[in-house]
Design a protein around this motif. Structure first.
Motif, PDB file in Angstrom:
ATOM      1  N   THR A  64       0.896  -1.227   0.056  1.00  0.00           N
ATOM      2  CA  THR A  64      -0.095  -0.102  -0.073  1.00  0.00           C
ATOM      3  C   THR A  64       0.688   1.331   0.058  1.00  0.00           C
ATOM      4  OG1 THR A  64      -1.714  -1.402   1.252  1.00  0.00           O
ATOM      5  CG2 THR A  64      -1.747   1.254   1.330  1.00  0.00           C
ATOM      6  N   ASP A  65       2.091   1.289   0.815  1.00  0.00           N
ATOM      7  CA  ASP A  65       2.903   2.428   0.915  1.00  0.00           C
ATOM      8  C   ASP A  65       3.485   2.645  -0.571  1.00  0.00           C
ATOM      9  OD1 ASP A  65       2.246   2.729   3.468  1.00  0.00           O
ATOM     10  OD2 ASP A  65       3.730   1.896   4.169  1.00  0.00           O
ATOM     11  N   MET A  68       0.978   4.050  -2.843  1.00  0.00           N
ATOM     12  CA  MET A  68       0.903   5.689  -2.663  1.00  0.00           C
ATOM     13  C   MET A  68       1.851   6.435  -3.196  1.00  0.00           C
ATOM     14  SD  MET A  68      -0.947   5.291   1.237  1.00  0.00           S
ATOM     15  CE  MET A  68      -1.010   7.237   1.355  1.00  0.00           C
TER      16      MET A  68
END
Length: 92
Positions: A64-65, A68
């Motif tokens: 997810t990081d 992003m």
């Protein structure tokens, strides 16, 4: 939840994959006149996959990081391209 069932003989295994309270109830309600013999074995085992779940959560968080960060970088690139396009259009 497991619904109560009437059985004459039963063997099996029930895996519970959550925390909380487990209540096991035996009843002779349906035939209280005649006695019964009950034998059972209950085994509690620790969850062996706790470390695996922690690693999986860490991997999902990292993914997810990364997504992003990639989205931010892409937005910056689009913004830079738009500025360049405006500059070139103004020069025409």
């Amino acid at each position: 939840l497991v619904e109560p069932v009437r059985v004459s003989d039963r063997e099996g295994q029930l895996d519970i994959d959550t925390t909380g309270v487990c209540e096991i109830i035996w009843s002779n309600e349906h035939s209280w006149i005649s006695s019964k013999t009950l034998s059972y074995q209950l085994q509690l085992a620790p969850k062996l996959d706790v470390r695996w779940r922690k690693r999986q959560l860490a991997a999902l968080t990292a993914a997810t990081d990364f997504r992003m960060l990639a989205a931010v970088e892409m937005a910056e690139k689009v913004e830079e391209d738009l500025r360049s396009l405006k500059t070139r259009t103004a020069d025409l």
